[in-house]
Design a protein around this motif. Structure first.
Motif, PDB file in Angstrom:
ATOM      1  N   ARG A 102       2.178  10.011   3.684  1.00 28.87           N
ATOM      2  CA  ARG A 102       2.581   9.733   4.967  1.00 28.87           C
ATOM      3  C   ARG A 102       3.569  10.427   5.614  1.00 28.87           C
ATOM      4  N   GLU A 103       4.546  11.158   4.671  1.00 24.84           N
ATOM      5  CA  GLU A 103       5.538  12.064   5.402  1.00 24.84           C
ATOM      6  C   GLU A 103       5.093  13.306   5.355  1.00 24.84           C
ATOM      7  N   TYR A 104       4.577  13.685   4.444  1.00 23.13           N
ATOM      8  CA  TYR A 104       4.008  15.158   4.209  1.00 23.13           C
ATOM      9  C   TYR A 104       2.732  15.510   4.814  1.00 23.13           C
ATOM     10  N   GLY A 105       1.771  14.522   4.926  1.00 22.42           N
ATOM     11  CA  GLY A 105       0.549  14.548   5.535  1.00 22.42           C
ATOM     12  C   GLY A 105      -0.557  15.042   4.471  1.00 22.42           C
ATOM     13  N   GLU A 106      -1.807  15.085   5.060  1.00 29.02           N
ATOM     14  CA  GLU A 106      -3.124  14.912   4.318  1.00 29.02           C
ATOM     15  C   GLU A 106      -3.249  16.248   3.679  1.00 29.02           C
ATOM     16  N   GLU A 107      -2.630  17.104   4.061  1.00 24.29           N
ATOM     17  CA  GLU A 107      -2.504  18.780   3.565  1.00 24.29           C
ATOM     18  C   GLU A 107      -1.948  18.629   2.148  1.00 24.29           C
ATOM     19  N   PHE A 108      -0.765  17.907   2.195  1.00 28.13           N
ATOM     20  CA  PHE A 108       0.120  17.733   0.794  1.00 28.13           C
ATOM     21  C   PHE A 108      -0.931  16.930   0.007  1.00 28.13           C
ATOM     22  N   LYS A 109      -1.606  15.977   0.568  1.00 29.82           N
ATOM     23  CA  LYS A 109      -2.299  15.023  -0.325  1.00 29.82           C
ATOM     24  C   LYS A 109      -3.533  15.802  -1.124  1.00 29.82           C
ATOM     25  N   LYS A 110      -4.108  16.628  -0.341  1.00 26.76           N
ATOM     26  CA  LYS A 110      -4.872  17.545  -0.821  1.00 26.76           C
ATOM     27  C   LYS A 110      -4.565  18.475  -1.877  1.00 26.76           C
ATOM     28  N   LYS A 111      -3.628  19.185  -1.479  1.00 24.65           N
ATOM     29  CA  LYS A 111      -3.269  20.291  -2.410  1.00 24.65           C
ATOM     30  C   LYS A 111      -2.767  19.673  -3.667  1.00 24.65           C
ATOM     31  N   ASN A 112      -2.071  18.203  -3.790  1.00 27.50           N
ATOM     32  CA  ASN A 112      -1.686  17.952  -4.993  1.00 27.50           C
ATOM     33  C   ASN A 112      -2.884  16.841  -5.665  1.00 27.50           C
ATOM     34  N   ARG A 113      -3.985  16.576  -4.726  1.00 27.66           N
ATOM     35  CA  ARG A 113      -5.057  15.919  -5.381  1.00 27.66           C
ATOM     36  C   ARG A 113      -4.618  14.534  -5.706  1.00 27.66           C
ATOM     37  N   LEU A 114      -3.751  13.856  -4.783  1.00 30.20           N
ATOM     38  CA  LEU A 114      -3.029  12.638  -5.014  1.00 30.20           C
ATOM     39  C   LEU A 114      -3.721  11.655  -4.178  1.00 30.20           C
ATOM     40  N   GLY A 115      -4.071  10.422  -5.032  1.00 30.09           N
ATOM     41  CA  GLY A 115      -4.590   9.248  -4.208  1.00 30.09           C
ATOM     42  C   GLY A 115      -3.345   8.450  -3.616  1.00 30.09           C
ATOM     43  N   SER A 116      -3.429   7.650  -2.794  1.00 26.29           N
ATOM     44  CA  SER A 116      -2.332   6.943  -2.298  1.00 26.29           C
ATOM     45  C   SER A 116      -2.165   5.918  -2.924  1.00 26.29           C
ATOM     46  N   VAL A 117      -0.975   5.586  -3.394  1.00 26.77           N
ATOM     47  CA  VAL A 117      -0.571   4.585  -4.485  1.00 26.77           C
ATOM     48  C   VAL A 117       0.530   3.756  -3.674  1.00 26.77           C
ATOM     49  N   SER A 118       0.524   2.574  -3.396  1.00 30.04           N
ATOM     50  CA  SER A 118       1.598   1.770  -3.083  1.00 30.04           C
ATOM     51  C   SER A 118       1.907   0.574  -4.304  1.00 30.04           C
ATOM     52  N   ALA A 119       2.844  -0.153  -4.522  1.00 26.70           N
ATOM     53  CA  ALA A 119       3.006  -1.007  -5.406  1.00 26.70           C
ATOM     54  C   ALA A 119       4.023  -2.225  -5.016  1.00 26.70           C
ATOM     55  N   ILE A 120       3.869  -3.363  -5.403  1.00 25.56           N
ATOM     56  CA  ILE A 120       4.825  -4.431  -5.270  1.00 25.56           C
ATOM     57  C   ILE A 120       4.905  -5.573  -6.389  1.00 25.56           C
ATOM     58  N   SER A 121       6.029  -5.976  -6.803  1.00 27.87           N
ATOM     59  CA  SER A 121       6.276  -7.235  -7.550  1.00 27.87           C
ATOM     60  C   SER A 121       6.850  -8.258  -6.576  1.00 27.87           C
ATOM     61  N   PRO A 122       5.743  -9.167  -6.394  1.00 28.39           N
ATOM     62  CA  PRO A 122       6.156 -10.061  -5.047  1.00 28.39           C
ATOM     63  C   PRO A 122       6.922 -11.316  -5.702  1.00 28.39           C
ATOM     64  N   GLY A 123       7.199 -11.475  -7.205  1.00 27.75           N
ATOM     65  CA  GLY A 123       7.780 -12.401  -7.529  1.00 27.75           C
ATOM     66  C   GLY A 123       7.014 -13.685  -7.863  1.00 27.75           C
ATOM     67  N   VAL A 124       7.467 -14.888  -8.121  1.00 21.45           N
ATOM     68  CA  VAL A 124       6.722 -15.996  -8.382  1.00 21.45           C
ATOM     69  C   VAL A 124       7.206 -17.222  -7.398  1.00 21.45           C
ATOM     70  N   MET A 125       6.257 -18.032  -7.102  1.00 18.33           N
ATOM     71  CA  MET A 125       6.380 -19.203  -6.211  1.00 18.33           C
ATOM     72  C   MET A 125       7.635 -19.849  -6.290  1.00 18.33           C
ATOM     73  N   ALA A 126       8.194 -19.832  -7.521  1.00 22.44           N
ATOM     74  CA  ALA A 126       9.519 -20.765  -7.604  1.00 22.44           C
ATOM     75  C   ALA A 126      10.484 -19.764  -7.096  1.00 22.44           C
ATOM     76  N   GLN A 127      10.541 -18.435  -7.073  1.00 19.76           N
ATOM     77  CA  GLN A 127      11.455 -17.600  -6.562  1.00 19.76           C
ATOM     78  C   GLN A 127      11.205 -17.456  -4.891  1.00 19.76           C
ATOM     79  N   THR A 128      10.050 -17.616  -4.537  1.00 16.88           N
ATOM     80  CA  THR A 128       9.538 -17.061  -3.036  1.00 16.88           C
ATOM     81  C   THR A 128       9.509 -18.142  -2.207  1.00 16.88           C
ATOM     82  N   GLY A 129       8.936 -19.219  -2.576  1.00 20.16           N
ATOM     83  CA  GLY A 129       8.646 -20.373  -1.895  1.00 20.16           C
ATOM     84  C   GLY A 129       7.146 -20.277  -1.299  1.00 20.16           C
ATOM     85  N   MET A 130       6.488 -19.035  -1.727  1.00 18.91           N
ATOM     86  CA  MET A 130       5.170 -18.777  -1.093  1.00 18.91           C
ATOM     87  C   MET A 130       4.222 -18.459  -2.057  1.00 18.91           C
TER      88      MET A 130
END
Lengths: 305, 305, 305, 305
Positions: D132-160
């Motif tokens: 998102r910062e360097y654009g599609e050109e950067f993505k193609k050049k480096n042949r990257l997929g777009s990867v995001s990640a999260i550790s949401p925690g468990v219900m006893a910690q988040t209430g959700m």
């Protein structure tokens, strides 16, 4: 001019002398390169008391590996640096395969730039208890050295000088060599997380974030101490003083003015402050892994049939 | 003179104007004291766009609690500060007993001075899932508000802007109020770990150690955002620029010279560096506990018979 | 019938004898209550070698505080339990105000139910280094004892027996008393995270999750050792064997059959397995805080004017 | 006999049927081997509702990699297992190089056997913010997929509920595929930390240590969910019931007796207890690293000139 700069790198002390290309009496400087000149290895050998006094560091050999991309996320980079650490460690300590070694992870694991030592210990393959359980036959068959390890914590956590703890552990467990890992303070920001110093002199007091005052060396411990250090912080007062000195010199101030100002800076609350990069968590993780891999490769050997 | 100083504290912005005791148009300053004058509470109210432009902060109310001993190990100190946080939080947010609240712990738990937000979440008493399980009767009987909490991590860990994560969570769980906890950057070392800022404007971009760029506020999230922040770092370039400016002004340099030099400092590697005290681990632990106790006291109420 | 049960609680060993209300020779049992009978305090005094052999525990005094709600999230509960721990600790160890004490946090901080000891150390107020820096005058004025602390790690991390490390540290720092904190193994699930055992006999081998084999006691260390332990795990084989025994006894099997079956269970992979509750993270956090508060209250005293 | 066994492994459910070598209607079983037969890969394909009902698992494909030495400290082992995970992941999910992927690390990082998911996230190379910062050109050049990640925690910690958090994040960030990592519960101790299950059905409720109840799957999230799970615990009641059943069957008890007894066991405090090995810290560290390396190899590609 002479103001007290704060660095744990012998290389930076050496660089602080104006006569950069002239030989300083008692200090021998040699340079090598690796990885297509991207990595520079500098050896500063302090030969005698004259050199030691000038350098304000004990007599001994200080090998500095400068790997400018070590702080970046590049897996291909860890292995060559790890191999270089292993190579120069063996140069200072000899073959480590059959040694009895205690690895000490200095620093506070709760403060990110000071957690380098404890994180190296976390990845280490310790063997001393296995050898004691399965015997010498097992040791020979697997060609293992005897490796033990400890992260003693810092004085604010333990109430004890680190040297007291390690001295006691040595008396009870009789290792023949200590390898101490620690986060260091550099003078220059560009050296942070890109430099590894290996020294056969032990660890000098006041390194990195901690406040312990007594050295871990052959004199205090009775056993040879090899130190592996990585600068992860710069003292806040050093960074201010250095920037200012540079400016004042360029604008024609005299030494006296500058010295007076620096003294003021050092007298402020900056005393207990350090400077570190925002990505320090990733850098410490990567570098501690690189060092632990170097150590593991020195110690153990794959089983042969 | 005007150079861009870097602080998240409205109080420090206000102090940076020379006309300290004169009223700035659109900005109202009031002072209170507590604990035998040892704790000062300052309210900076930015009333209109003129004030907002001058202060470079959004219109709203910023309450700063200055407790000089908050970074010291003194248990008796936590409770009064915790009570003050609760008091002024309620002043900005109203009674929180029956609210549906999402508490967001911003920052990177792996970098000690940035771990404040996640550590507050670790000590929080969340109730939303209990109320959903045991029903409204349970809620009334125990006089509980509905509290949920999340530590979303930072962009370098998640690949997502924090505002994206929180916006999504809000859409699914419908809290009526967000309380965001974050480590901040101060201008002055003496404010580190001794100051708590409570603001009804949300969190401005670029706070503390992280690099996220988008604000968490009512405009971006659609829900009122109260921010509780504690400065735990000073930008390295700020500390150098401030020290130097002070010196240059005292020795008669003109604004132009100073501005030129500051620009050079800001252009260096110092950009991604921060300054923090050596005891940052203990300070963050103590202050995060103080804030979580304040929040717990606002939210829940002991069961009545 | 006699099969080897695995518990670190003297109280559970005592309960395993059928003659529950009859006096066993060499073992004296007394009971007290606190908090409106919600907390039971049992003292098992092993008086002689006959009792020691029967109980398979060293001669000495074992005080057990059973606080059924200690594993629950209730702040009001921590303080009374903390006060009881302090009270009975002083009963076994005498006044601790002017002592020189080393607190040892046993266990592996990376395995949640075994992290109790290290987490107690994290919250401890150590003073030994302060006294050494500011002198005896400071100590007297603040009525401080000299407290040092260490979390040595476990044998799989260090390659050393814990007793080797502690013995060495004692030789160098000369404490007059050791207080060792450890996670224990119980026989009954209902005792997990609800029970605190204080003993003047040191720590018996094989407690909790770890595998160290040598005791920390006056004999091995040359200094009196008070142990504070909390059962956080049950051995997997114990839980299976106990459940099964109960069933087999109720259905009329003979001892021989049962013994044979138990042996089979013990011979399985269950050997290195433990049982622990899902909320172990919260329980260990709460209980370690309760113990550290008890210790801090025993050691230090608020400054008097 | 039919008693409710508790396992998240489709393979173990399949094994629980007596007609082991006969084809069950709607369930297809295939076997492969790797690493000189030391690693077995089993594919359980649930083809229709009949199979789903029998197996008590959703229709879909469950691939199980059984690597008996995965829990042992052997570096040479990580790479082949990592390669196998990558291979079978791609078999279920297709080429991942150009995908937009959200990786979810389920579980509680404070409970060692449940920290697998969060620890995988810690080692992941996320790229979405870079693209998102360097654009599609950067993505193609480096042949990257777009990867995001999260550790949401468990219900006893988040209430959700975790599903609420992830659903919201998906709405805001629009990934095309979810990969969810979780610690699982097995039935057999021998499968702990030696088995990896990859499934295209999402994560079924109640896995591992946590208590969240709602599934993360295409139905609940609107996006395909691939789950990677490793059993790190066995339910305490499962281990007792299984051992006992085996014994009772061998000694001629009828189903009714056994069922009655098992019910009693399940009704006890054992309900919230789990069984895990003593070396769980090392095992989770090693396996999470193995999985993160597999994911990193699927997502990113070295830059080409």
């Amino acid at each position: 001019m002479e103001h007290k700069i704060r660095t744990d790198l012998a290389l930076e002390v050496r660089e602080s002398f104006p006569e950069d290309d002239v030989e300083i009496k008692g200090v021998v400087l040699t340079e090598e390169f690796a990885q297509e000149k991207k990595i520079r290895i500098t050896t500063v050998a302090i030969k005698d008391e004259h050199g030691a006094k000038l350098m304000q560091k004990p007599v001994g050999t200080y090998i500095t590996i400068e790997a400018p991309d070590l702080d970046k996320d590049s897996e291909d980079y860890c292995k060559p640096v790890s191999d270089l650490i292993a190579k120069y460690l063996k140069k200072l300590a000899g073959d480590l395969k059959n040694e009895e070694i205690l690895v000490v992870g200095l620093g506070n694991r709760e403060v990110t730039p000071d957690a380098l030592g404890p994180q190296v210990i976390d990845n280490l393959f310790v063997t001393r208890h296995l050898i004691r359980e399965y015997g010498e036959e097992f040791k020979k068959k697997n060609r293992l050295g005897s490796v033990s390890a400890i992260s003693p914590g810092v004085m604010a956590q333990t109430g004890m000088e680190t040297v007291e703890i390690i001295k006691g552990v040595i008396k009870e467990t009789n290792p023949k060599l200590i390898i101490a890992i620690d986060a260091l303070a550099a003078r220059s920001i560009s050296r942070l997380n890109t430099t590894v110093q290996i020294a056969d002199t032990g660890i000098c007091p006041g390194s990195g974030v901690g406040n312990d005052r007594k050295a871990l060396n052959e004199e205090s411990l009775g056993v040879k101490v090899i130190a592996i250090g990585v600068p992860t912080v710069v003292d806040a007062s050093t960074i201010v003083a250095d920037t200012l000195t540079k400016y004042m010199e360029s604008t024609g101030f005299g030494e006296e003015d500058i010295f007076k100002f620096i003294s003021e800076v050092n007298g402020t609350q900056m005393y207990n402050m350090f400077v570190t990069p925002k990505n320090i968590d990733e850098a410490v993780k990567r570098i501690s892994y690189t060092i632990s891999e170097a150590l593991n490769s020195c110690f153990s050997q794959p089983a042969v049939s």
